[in-house]
Design a protein around this motif. Sequence first.
Motif, PDB file in Angstrom:
ATOM      1  N   ILE A 184       0.837  -1.202   0.000  1.00  0.00           N
ATOM      2  CA  ILE A 184       0.000   0.000   0.000  1.00  0.00           C
ATOM      3  C   ILE A 184       0.871   1.251   0.000  1.00  0.00           C
ATOM      4  CG2 ILE A 184      -1.943  -1.090   1.214  1.00  0.00           C
ATOM      5  CD1 ILE A 184      -0.859   0.207   3.801  1.00  0.00           C
ATOM      6  N   GLY A 185       0.260   2.371  -0.363  1.00  0.00           N
ATOM      7  CA  GLY A 185       0.888   3.672  -0.243  1.00  0.00           C
ATOM      8  C   GLY A 185       0.472   4.344   1.050  1.00  0.00           C
ATOM      9  N   SER A 186       0.980   5.532   1.274  1.00  0.00           N
ATOM     10  CA  SER A 186       0.739   6.236   2.542  1.00  0.00           C
ATOM     11  C   SER A 186      -0.724   6.598   2.769  1.00  0.00           C
ATOM     12  CB  SER A 186       1.598   7.507   2.593  1.00  0.00           C
ATOM     13  OG  SER A 186       2.973   7.193   2.530  1.00  0.00           O
ATOM     14  N   LYS A 187      -1.462   6.833   1.691  1.00  0.00           N
ATOM     15  CA  LYS A 187      -2.853   7.272   1.830  1.00  0.00           C
ATOM     16  C   LYS A 187      -3.727   6.221   2.490  1.00  0.00           C
ATOM     17  CE  LYS A 187      -2.733  10.499  -2.086  1.00  0.00           C
ATOM     18  NZ  LYS A 187      -3.296  10.838  -3.420  1.00  0.00           N
ATOM     19  N   ALA A 188      -3.327   4.969   2.429  1.00  0.00           N
ATOM     20  CA  ALA A 188      -4.152   3.894   2.990  1.00  0.00           C
ATOM     21  C   ALA A 188      -3.960   3.719   4.493  1.00  0.00           C
ATOM     22  CB  ALA A 188      -3.845   2.580   2.279  1.00  0.00           C
ATOM     23  N   VAL A 189      -2.940   4.363   5.055  1.00  0.00           N
ATOM     24  CA  VAL A 189      -2.574   4.101   6.450  1.00  0.00           C
ATOM     25  C   VAL A 189      -3.657   4.539   7.429  1.00  0.00           C
ATOM     26  CG1 VAL A 189      -0.941   4.703   8.279  1.00  0.00           C
ATOM     27  CG2 VAL A 189      -0.102   4.137   5.995  1.00  0.00           C
ATOM     28  N   GLU A 190      -4.264   5.684   7.194  1.00  0.00           N
ATOM     29  CA  GLU A 190      -5.232   6.222   8.149  1.00  0.00           C
ATOM     30  C   GLU A 190      -6.375   5.239   8.410  1.00  0.00           C
ATOM     31  OE1 GLU A 190      -8.166  10.116   8.819  1.00  0.00           O
ATOM     32  OE2 GLU A 190      -6.872   9.997   7.040  1.00  0.00           O
ATOM     33  N   ASN A 191      -6.944   4.688   7.360  1.00  0.00           N
ATOM     34  CA  ASN A 191      -8.063   3.758   7.548  1.00  0.00           C
ATOM     35  C   ASN A 191      -7.626   2.470   8.217  1.00  0.00           C
ATOM     36  OD1 ASN A 191     -10.036   5.435   6.471  1.00  0.00           O
ATOM     37  ND2 ASN A 191      -9.769   4.665   4.387  1.00  0.00           N
ATOM     38  N   ILE A 192      -6.395   2.053   7.965  1.00  0.00           N
ATOM     39  CA  ILE A 192      -5.901   0.834   8.615  1.00  0.00           C
ATOM     40  C   ILE A 192      -5.748   1.060  10.116  1.00  0.00           C
ATOM     41  CG2 ILE A 192      -3.936  -0.747   8.781  1.00  0.00           C
ATOM     42  CD1 ILE A 192      -3.557  -0.331   5.742  1.00  0.00           C
ATOM     43  N   ILE A 193      -5.233   2.232  10.493  1.00  0.00           N
ATOM     44  CA  ILE A 193      -5.117   2.547  11.924  1.00  0.00           C
ATOM     45  C   ILE A 193      -6.490   2.540  12.583  1.00  0.00           C
ATOM     46  CG2 ILE A 193      -4.464   4.322  13.606  1.00  0.00           C
ATOM     47  CD1 ILE A 193      -2.298   5.216  11.652  1.00  0.00           C
ATOM     48  N   LYS A 194      -7.501   3.029  11.870  1.00  0.00           N
ATOM     49  CA  LYS A 194      -8.856   3.110  12.424  1.00  0.00           C
ATOM     50  C   LYS A 194      -9.542   1.749  12.502  1.00  0.00           C
ATOM     51  CE  LYS A 194      -9.800   7.895  11.048  1.00  0.00           C
ATOM     52  NZ  LYS A 194     -10.648   8.782  10.214  1.00  0.00           N
ATOM     53  N   ASN A 195      -9.032   0.770  11.763  1.00  0.00           N
ATOM     54  CA  ASN A 195      -9.634  -0.550  11.801  1.00  0.00           C
ATOM     55  C   ASN A 195      -9.531  -1.125  13.214  1.00  0.00           C
ATOM     56  OD1 ASN A 195      -9.884  -3.534  11.530  1.00  0.00           O
ATOM     57  ND2 ASN A 195     -10.001  -3.058   9.346  1.00  0.00           N
ATOM     58  N   PRO A 196     -10.629  -1.612  13.778  1.00  0.00           N
ATOM     59  CA  PRO A 196     -10.588  -2.103  15.169  1.00  0.00           C
ATOM     60  C   PRO A 196      -9.662  -3.286  15.385  1.00  0.00           C
ATOM     61  CG  PRO A 196     -12.691  -2.623  14.096  1.00  0.00           C
ATOM     62  CD  PRO A 196     -11.979  -1.664  13.201  1.00  0.00           C
ATOM     63  N   ILE A 197      -9.276  -3.968  14.323  1.00  0.00           N
ATOM     64  CA  ILE A 197      -8.340  -5.088  14.472  1.00  0.00           C
ATOM     65  C   ILE A 197      -6.973  -4.602  14.925  1.00  0.00           C
ATOM     66  CG2 ILE A 197      -6.999  -6.784  13.133  1.00  0.00           C
ATOM     67  CD1 ILE A 197      -9.549  -7.398  11.575  1.00  0.00           C
TER      68      ILE A 197
END
Length: 451
Positions: A184-197
Amino acid sequence: MIQTINPYNGQELKKYQEDNSKAIEEKLNNAQDQFEQWRLTSYEHRSQLILKVADLLRQNTDDYAIKMTREMGKPIAQSRSELEKCAWLCEYYAANAESHLKNEYVDTDHFKSYVSYEPLGVVLAVMPWNYPFWQVMRFIVPALMAGNVGVLKHASSVMGSAVLMEDIFIDAGFPKGCFTNLVIGSKAVENIIKNPIVKAVTLTGSKPAGSAVAGTAGSEIKKTVLELGGNNALVVFKDADIEQSVETCVAARYQNTGQSCIAGKRLLLHEDIADVFMERFKTAVKDLKVGDPENDETYIGVMSREDLAEELEDLMNKSIEMGATLELGGKRDKAFFEPTILTGVTKDMPVFKEETFGPLMAVTTFKNEDEAVELVNDSEFGLGVSLFTQDVEKVEKLVSRFDDGAVFVNAKVASHPALPFGGTGISGYGRELSHFGIREFCNIKTVVIDK
């Protein structure tokens, strides 16, 4: 698509198809499922697999090293050294993780009370390109030994190294999902951090990246560890061993073509020895072998990207305009930047105030210990400082006056598996390595038992 390019010759190495939202979700779900199994494994089992990783790193050093060198320009001999250090890290935690995380019994008025260290779950790592293997390994090895699992967002420019590392762990016997690479690129990081997993995040990188990751994690009330670079000082007192100090300072600044958070970027010389030191220092820097990173004799290769070389050139030129003197080097050719020395640097100049990520040394003089301490601390960063002297007892009394996370006497700042690594100020917070590092992503649980 994510593209990797050899910075030495500009040739494309490979293209990687980015994970879409479905692929990311599948990887995170698999990591969570694997965590529920992995957390139940014994330290003995974890250690056996970690030692297999160390074996693979040593058995395939040449193959892995050339991948690293071609992706980010690191001189090949230094790539091999990085892999050996990773193997050493594996051996350290294989031997010490269990003792680092054993229950700590506390004498209270209860029948029994103790502190246990238990894994948090899926930990996300956002890692940089300058040490493609080491930065990742110093996260994932203690995380796995603690019973966590890890997902990696590596720098796009070293995606080949990221893919390779996941394969190494699987080849060593780790179940798929214990260590997962996200393409992934940097733009995808925010949503991954927000993922409850995802239960926690560690990042090594720039201040803006750290601020963004910490902000998102903070909004989700998730633990973070940040290592955000440094502007380390090398302080040479008038009684220092000049030969030894020169040799160490050259390595501290120019190793990895100067692209290191813990590099000594500000050279502070006592005015009484400045001239003799600089004469020998310039000679030593001139003697550094510059050239093709794949040549075993090369010490200074190419910077990882042309835009980074341009940024360094800009900091240099602005400082020269403000009165700094160009003593050596200063020329740039695309991503190549000559080993450079600037003297007459004052604390208002960009090369003193900012992190110069490349082969440029900024030289300043001082009159006494108080001025040296003031110059070292006159920085927003606080990763480490090196002090050079033959009066160790005297200088050791100064240690508490420095704000940095590490003080090294007669040695360059370096990471060691048994010692905590991290900084203060905008160098970040939290610690990696040692028993402090492995506990960062643990639930430090109080247990009280009464009859």
